[in-house]
Motif scaffolding. Structure first.
Motif, PDB file in Angstrom:
ATOM      1  N   ILE A   1       4.562   9.983  -7.080  1.00 43.61           N
ATOM      2  CA  ILE A   1       5.668  10.271  -8.035  1.00 43.61           C
ATOM      3  C   ILE A   1       4.974  10.473  -9.422  1.00 43.61           C
ATOM      4  O   ILE A   1       5.633  11.412 -10.130  1.00 43.61           O
ATOM      5  CB  ILE A   1       6.806   9.260  -7.721  1.00 43.61           C
ATOM      6  N   THR A   2       4.281   9.399 -10.017  1.00 48.51           N
ATOM      7  CA  THR A   2       3.912   9.518 -11.209  1.00 48.51           C
ATOM      8  C   THR A   2       3.003  10.943 -11.450  1.00 48.51           C
ATOM      9  O   THR A   2       3.157  11.718 -12.340  1.00 48.51           O
ATOM     10  CB  THR A   2       2.842   8.568 -11.531  1.00 48.51           C
ATOM     11  N   LEU A   3       2.016  11.441 -10.352  1.00 42.21           N
ATOM     12  CA  LEU A   3       1.486  12.616 -10.568  1.00 42.21           C
ATOM     13  C   LEU A   3       2.362  13.797 -10.402  1.00 42.21           C
ATOM     14  O   LEU A   3       2.166  14.717 -11.228  1.00 42.21           O
ATOM     15  CB  LEU A   3       0.557  12.657  -9.282  1.00 42.21           C
ATOM     16  N   HIS A   4       3.390  13.896  -9.753  1.00 33.86           N
ATOM     17  CA  HIS A   4       4.413  14.729  -9.649  1.00 33.86           C
ATOM     18  C   HIS A   4       5.037  14.901 -11.204  1.00 33.86           C
ATOM     19  O   HIS A   4       5.358  15.966 -11.673  1.00 33.86           O
ATOM     20  CB  HIS A   4       5.401  14.627  -8.424  1.00 33.86           C
ATOM     21  N   ALA A   5       5.449  13.716 -11.668  1.00 34.93           N
ATOM     22  CA  ALA A   5       6.348  13.665 -12.869  1.00 34.93           C
ATOM     23  C   ALA A   5       5.346  14.156 -14.031  1.00 34.93           C
ATOM     24  O   ALA A   5       5.856  15.152 -14.966  1.00 34.93           O
ATOM     25  CB  ALA A   5       6.570  12.274 -13.212  1.00 34.93           C
ATOM     26  N   GLY A   6       4.162  13.954 -13.876  1.00 32.36           N
ATOM     27  CA  GLY A   6       3.166  14.535 -14.913  1.00 32.36           C
ATOM     28  C   GLY A   6       3.055  16.015 -14.803  1.00 32.36           C
ATOM     29  O   GLY A   6       2.962  16.780 -15.726  1.00 32.36           O
ATOM     30  N   ALA A   7       2.891  16.542 -13.609  1.00 30.71           N
ATOM     31  CA  ALA A   7       2.865  17.969 -13.417  1.00 30.71           C
ATOM     32  C   ALA A   7       4.125  18.677 -13.956  1.00 30.71           C
ATOM     33  O   ALA A   7       3.952  19.747 -14.463  1.00 30.71           O
ATOM     34  CB  ALA A   7       2.533  18.219 -11.927  1.00 30.71           C
ATOM     35  N   CYS A   8       5.180  17.930 -13.637  1.00 32.03           N
ATOM     36  CA  CYS A   8       6.447  18.666 -14.092  1.00 32.03           C
ATOM     37  C   CYS A   8       6.538  18.682 -15.510  1.00 32.03           C
ATOM     38  O   CYS A   8       6.867  19.633 -16.138  1.00 32.03           O
ATOM     39  CB  CYS A   8       7.479  17.950 -13.471  1.00 32.03           C
ATOM     40  N   GLN A   9       5.936  17.670 -16.109  1.00 33.09           N
ATOM     41  CA  GLN A   9       6.170  17.683 -17.654  1.00 33.09           C
ATOM     42  C   GLN A   9       5.119  18.713 -18.172  1.00 33.09           C
ATOM     43  O   GLN A   9       5.295  19.394 -19.118  1.00 33.09           O
ATOM     44  CB  GLN A   9       5.657  16.412 -18.042  1.00 33.09           C
ATOM     45  N   VAL A  10       3.889  19.046 -17.662  1.00 31.23           N
ATOM     46  CA  VAL A  10       2.960  19.935 -18.232  1.00 31.23           C
ATOM     47  C   VAL A  10       3.557  21.401 -17.746  1.00 31.23           C
ATOM     48  O   VAL A  10       3.388  22.439 -18.538  1.00 31.23           O
ATOM     49  CB  VAL A  10       1.609  19.773 -17.330  1.00 31.23           C
ATOM     50  N   ALA A  11       4.187  21.725 -16.643  1.00 33.13           N
ATOM     51  CA  ALA A  11       4.835  22.798 -16.461  1.00 33.13           C
ATOM     52  C   ALA A  11       5.717  23.172 -17.266  1.00 33.13           C
ATOM     53  O   ALA A  11       6.046  24.350 -17.945  1.00 33.13           O
ATOM     54  CB  ALA A  11       5.352  22.935 -14.902  1.00 33.13           C
ATOM     55  N   ALA A  12       6.620  22.247 -17.554  1.00 32.16           N
ATOM     56  CA  ALA A  12       7.948  22.254 -18.460  1.00 32.16           C
ATOM     57  C   ALA A  12       7.585  22.662 -20.014  1.00 32.16           C
ATOM     58  O   ALA A  12       7.901  23.686 -20.594  1.00 32.16           O
ATOM     59  CB  ALA A  12       8.837  21.121 -18.668  1.00 32.16           C
ATOM     60  N   ALA A  13       6.346  22.126 -20.529  1.00 33.12           N
ATOM     61  CA  ALA A  13       5.758  22.444 -21.611  1.00 33.12           C
ATOM     62  C   ALA A  13       5.147  23.837 -21.766  1.00 33.12           C
ATOM     63  O   ALA A  13       5.302  24.459 -22.821  1.00 33.12           O
ATOM     64  CB  ALA A  13       4.721  21.483 -21.986  1.00 33.12           C
ATOM     65  N   ASP A  14       4.579  24.316 -20.554  1.00 31.55           N
ATOM     66  CA  ASP A  14       3.945  25.482 -20.597  1.00 31.55           C
ATOM     67  C   ASP A  14       5.187  26.473 -20.524  1.00 31.55           C
ATOM     68  O   ASP A  14       5.065  27.757 -21.290  1.00 31.55           O
ATOM     69  CB  ASP A  14       3.097  25.937 -19.432  1.00 31.55           C
TER      70      ASP A  14
ATOM     71  N   ASP B   1       1.027  -1.162  -0.001  1.00 30.21           N
ATOM     72  CA  ASP B   1       0.083   0.097  -0.071  1.00 30.21           C
ATOM     73  C   ASP B   1       0.836   1.138   0.037  1.00 30.21           C
ATOM     74  O   ASP B   1       0.727   2.270  -0.791  1.00 30.21           O
ATOM     75  CB  ASP B   1      -0.966  -0.003   1.210  1.00 30.21           C
ATOM     76  N   VAL B   2       1.856   1.168   0.796  1.00 31.69           N
ATOM     77  CA  VAL B   2       2.735   2.192   0.857  1.00 31.69           C
ATOM     78  C   VAL B   2       3.257   2.689  -0.486  1.00 31.69           C
ATOM     79  O   VAL B   2       3.428   3.976  -0.887  1.00 31.69           O
ATOM     80  CB  VAL B   2       3.768   2.280   2.187  1.00 31.69           C
ATOM     81  N   VAL B   3       3.917   1.760  -0.957  1.00 28.48           N
ATOM     82  CA  VAL B   3       4.790   1.727  -2.327  1.00 28.48           C
ATOM     83  C   VAL B   3       3.953   2.150  -3.335  1.00 28.48           C
ATOM     84  O   VAL B   3       4.212   3.060  -4.118  1.00 28.48           O
ATOM     85  CB  VAL B   3       5.332   0.457  -2.627  1.00 28.48           C
ATOM     86  N   SER B   4       2.627   1.599  -3.362  1.00 33.02           N
ATOM     87  CA  SER B   4       1.633   1.830  -4.440  1.00 33.02           C
ATOM     88  C   SER B   4       1.320   3.521  -4.298  1.00 33.02           C
ATOM     89  O   SER B   4       1.086   4.118  -5.317  1.00 33.02           O
ATOM     90  CB  SER B   4       0.365   0.952  -4.471  1.00 33.02           C
ATOM     91  N   ASN B   5       1.153   3.860  -3.143  1.00 34.18           N
ATOM     92  CA  ASN B   5       0.745   5.305  -2.865  1.00 34.18           C
ATOM     93  C   ASN B   5       1.696   6.228  -3.235  1.00 34.18           C
ATOM     94  O   ASN B   5       1.840   7.282  -3.844  1.00 34.18           O
ATOM     95  CB  ASN B   5       0.463   5.526  -1.382  1.00 34.18           C
ATOM     96  N   ARG B   6       3.191   5.980  -2.863  1.00 34.36           N
ATOM     97  CA  ARG B   6       4.221   6.634  -3.099  1.00 34.36           C
ATOM     98  C   ARG B   6       4.913   6.660  -4.758  1.00 34.36           C
ATOM     99  O   ARG B   6       4.786   7.732  -5.324  1.00 34.36           O
ATOM    100  CB  ARG B   6       5.502   6.075  -2.515  1.00 34.36           C
ATOM    101  N   VAL B   7       4.223   5.553  -5.434  1.00 31.04           N
ATOM    102  CA  VAL B   7       4.639   5.530  -6.845  1.00 31.04           C
ATOM    103  C   VAL B   7       3.481   6.328  -7.592  1.00 31.04           C
ATOM    104  O   VAL B   7       3.836   7.166  -8.625  1.00 31.04           O
ATOM    105  CB  VAL B   7       4.646   4.171  -7.534  1.00 31.04           C
ATOM    106  N   SER B   8       2.350   6.356  -7.075  1.00 30.34           N
ATOM    107  CA  SER B   8       1.109   7.218  -7.734  1.00 30.34           C
ATOM    108  C   SER B   8       1.699   8.811  -7.506  1.00 30.34           C
ATOM    109  O   SER B   8       1.396   9.335  -8.357  1.00 30.34           O
ATOM    110  CB  SER B   8      -0.321   6.735  -6.865  1.00 30.34           C
TER     111      SER B   8
END
Length: 206
Positions: free
Chosen positions: A193-206, A184-191
């Motif tokens: 991390i994935t959200l943060h990575a996606g947000a970073c990609q969107v911010a970089a594109a903007d 549960d902990v690892v799944s939550n952390r991976v989720s």
């Protein structure tokens, strides 16, 4: 203050001690006294007593055969053989048969006319009781005690096995719980991390 000391002799000593006692003490006595033994010949009595004494050395392996040989020997070999037979076989048919044979053997020979005298009657009763009934009773008691000890040992073994099984199940359940929590902990952390990575990609594109 009474001290209870339990001395356990080595098995070879306990096996050979009655035979050695009979050979060293009773056989010479039977060779000198014609009244010691079932026959009127001191030589025959000594030979029978020696045979019964020597047979006692293997009474643990062949209890019934030794008891049969001891029927022809003296009182001490017969008593030891009856004790060993009862301790090995317990309250079964074989010790019961030998109890009857031993009673007849220990009561013979006697003159039925002497039974009118109290001393003679006491002698006829004493030998079957002391050298027959008492060793059989002690042997049966030893047999029951050995069975009780074996039953307790088996019960303790089963309880110990059940305790180990319960500990193993508890350990397995704990490992499964920790695995679920880690998942549960690892799944939550991976989720995250994935959200943060996606947000970073969107911010970089903007």
């Amino acid at each position: 203050m009474l001290l209870s000391l339990s001395v356990r002799m080595p098995r070879p000593v306990t096996d050979l001690a009655p035979a050695a006692l009979a050979l060293l003490v009773l056989v010479p006595l039977a060779a000198d006294d014609p009244d010691v033994g079932p026959t009127a010949s001191p030589t025959v009595n000594a030979a029978l007593l020696a045979t019964g004494a020597l047979a006692l050395a293997v009474r643990r392996r062949y209890p019934a055969a030794v008891a049969a040989i001891a029927l022809l020997g003296g009182q001490l070999p017969l008593a030891v053989a009856l004790y060993g037979l009862a301790a090995r076989r317990g309250a079964t048919r074989v010790p019961a048969v030998f109890a009857v044979l031993a009673g007849a053997r220990l009561a013979y020979p006697f003159d039925p006319g002497d039974l009118t005298e109290l001393s003679a009657l006491a002698t006829v009763i004493e030998d079957p009781l002391v050298f027959g009934a008492v060793p059989l009773a002690l042997g049966l008691t030893a047999h029951q005690r050995a069975r009780a000890v074996a039953a307790l040992a088996e019960r303790n073994r089963l309880l110990e096995a059940a305790r180990r099984y319960a500990e193993e199940r508890a350990a397995a359940a704990e490992r499964a719980r920790l695995a679920r929590e880690m998942h549960d902990v690892v799944s939550n952390r991976v989720s995250l991390i994935t959200l943060h990575a996606g947000a970073c990609q969107v911010a970089a594109a903007d």
